[in-house]
Motif scaffolding. Structure first.
Motif, PDB file in Angstrom:
ATOM      1  N   TYR A 107       0.819  -1.213   0.000  1.00  0.00           N
ATOM      2  CA  TYR A 107       0.000   0.000   0.000  1.00  0.00           C
ATOM      3  C   TYR A 107       0.858   1.270   0.000  1.00  0.00           C
ATOM      4  N   ARG A 108       2.092   1.157   0.488  1.00  0.00           N
ATOM      5  CA  ARG A 108       2.948   2.339   0.564  1.00  0.00           C
ATOM      6  C   ARG A 108       3.381   2.836  -0.810  1.00  0.00           C
ATOM      7  N   LEU A 109       3.185   2.037  -1.824  1.00  0.00           N
ATOM      8  CA  LEU A 109       3.625   2.394  -3.172  1.00  0.00           C
ATOM      9  C   LEU A 109       2.503   3.002  -4.009  1.00  0.00           C
ATOM     10  N   TYR A 110       1.346   3.217  -3.409  1.00  0.00           N
ATOM     11  CA  TYR A 110       0.247   3.852  -4.126  1.00  0.00           C
ATOM     12  C   TYR A 110       0.220   5.337  -3.804  1.00  0.00           C
ATOM     13  N   ASP A 111      -0.075   6.103  -4.828  1.00  0.00           N
ATOM     14  CA  ASP A 111       0.025   7.560  -4.716  1.00  0.00           C
ATOM     15  C   ASP A 111      -1.276   8.234  -4.310  1.00  0.00           C
ATOM     16  N   TYR A 112      -2.393   7.638  -4.695  1.00  0.00           N
ATOM     17  CA  TYR A 112      -3.681   8.284  -4.488  1.00  0.00           C
ATOM     18  C   TYR A 112      -4.644   7.307  -3.820  1.00  0.00           C
ATOM     19  N   TRP A 113      -5.468   7.892  -2.944  1.00  0.00           N
ATOM     20  CA  TRP A 113      -6.398   7.071  -2.161  1.00  0.00           C
ATOM     21  C   TRP A 113      -7.771   7.711  -2.104  1.00  0.00           C
ATOM     22  N   GLY A 114      -8.789   6.854  -2.042  1.00  0.00           N
ATOM     23  CA  GLY A 114     -10.129   7.339  -1.784  1.00  0.00           C
ATOM     24  C   GLY A 114     -10.362   7.466  -0.287  1.00  0.00           C
ATOM     25  N   GLN A 115     -11.555   7.916   0.049  1.00  0.00           N
ATOM     26  CA  GLN A 115     -11.887   8.144   1.462  1.00  0.00           C
ATOM     27  C   GLN A 115     -12.326   6.863   2.162  1.00  0.00           C
ATOM     28  N   GLY A 116     -12.608   5.823   1.406  1.00  0.00           N
ATOM     29  CA  GLY A 116     -13.004   4.545   1.970  1.00  0.00           C
ATOM     30  C   GLY A 116     -14.513   4.376   2.024  1.00  0.00           C
ATOM     31  N   THR A 117     -14.944   3.124   1.939  1.00  0.00           N
ATOM     32  CA  THR A 117     -16.363   2.802   2.069  1.00  0.00           C
ATOM     33  C   THR A 117     -16.485   1.583   2.986  1.00  0.00           C
ATOM     34  N   GLN A 118     -17.420   1.656   3.908  1.00  0.00           N
ATOM     35  CA  GLN A 118     -17.565   0.609   4.921  1.00  0.00           C
ATOM     36  C   GLN A 118     -18.333  -0.582   4.355  1.00  0.00           C
ATOM     37  N   VAL A 119     -17.770  -1.764   4.574  1.00  0.00           N
ATOM     38  CA  VAL A 119     -18.457  -3.017   4.263  1.00  0.00           C
ATOM     39  C   VAL A 119     -18.575  -3.798   5.564  1.00  0.00           C
ATOM     40  N   THR A 120     -19.801  -4.133   5.924  1.00  0.00           N
ATOM     41  CA  THR A 120     -20.057  -4.888   7.147  1.00  0.00           C
ATOM     42  C   THR A 120     -20.834  -6.141   6.788  1.00  0.00           C
ATOM     43  N   VAL A 121     -20.296  -7.293   7.192  1.00  0.00           N
ATOM     44  CA  VAL A 121     -20.927  -8.574   6.891  1.00  0.00           C
ATOM     45  C   VAL A 121     -21.337  -9.217   8.209  1.00  0.00           C
TER      46      VAL A 121
END
Length: 123
Positions: A107-121
């Protein structure tokens, strides 16, 4: 600058399916390898899957292989994560990520990120 926006998370029962989407903006989408990572409470961010710029190469974590499928539509500037046979241990915040070169699992080699989305199972 690339901005990533995820959507499609939610609360589902074990055995169900969900499809996450990530729509980058700001740069040429096809120039970027894309990936999905996830992070559960108290745990490190972990690699889920990645796809090359053309979509011709994909990689999956062993824990999701055979259940999850990553795909991309460069014409629609969207990357998808189809999640089937969901398990309670898949519960996490899922992040979309982009990098200029080939797909990698760190993950340290990625430049751009989204804010995230919650998945609950639920079980």
């Amino acid at each position: 600058q690339v901005q990533l926006v995820e959507s499609g998370g939610g609360l589902v029962q074990a055995g169900s399916s969900l499809r996450l989407s990530c729509a980058p903006s700001g740069r040429t989408f096809s120039n970027y390898a894309m990936a999905w990572f996830r992070q559960a409470p108290g745990k490190e961010r972990e690699f889920v899957t990645a796809i090359s710029r053309t979509g011709g190469s994909t990689a999956y974590a062993d824990s999701v292989k055979g259940r999850f499928t990553i795909s991309r539509d460069n014409a629609k500037n969207t990357v998808y994560l189809q999640m089937n046979s969901l398990k309670p241990e898949d519960t996490a915040v899922y992040y979309c990520a982009a990098r200029r070169y080939g797909p990698v699992t760190d993950y340290r080699l990625y430049d751009y990120w989204g804010q995230g989305t919650q998945v609950t199972v639920s079980s």
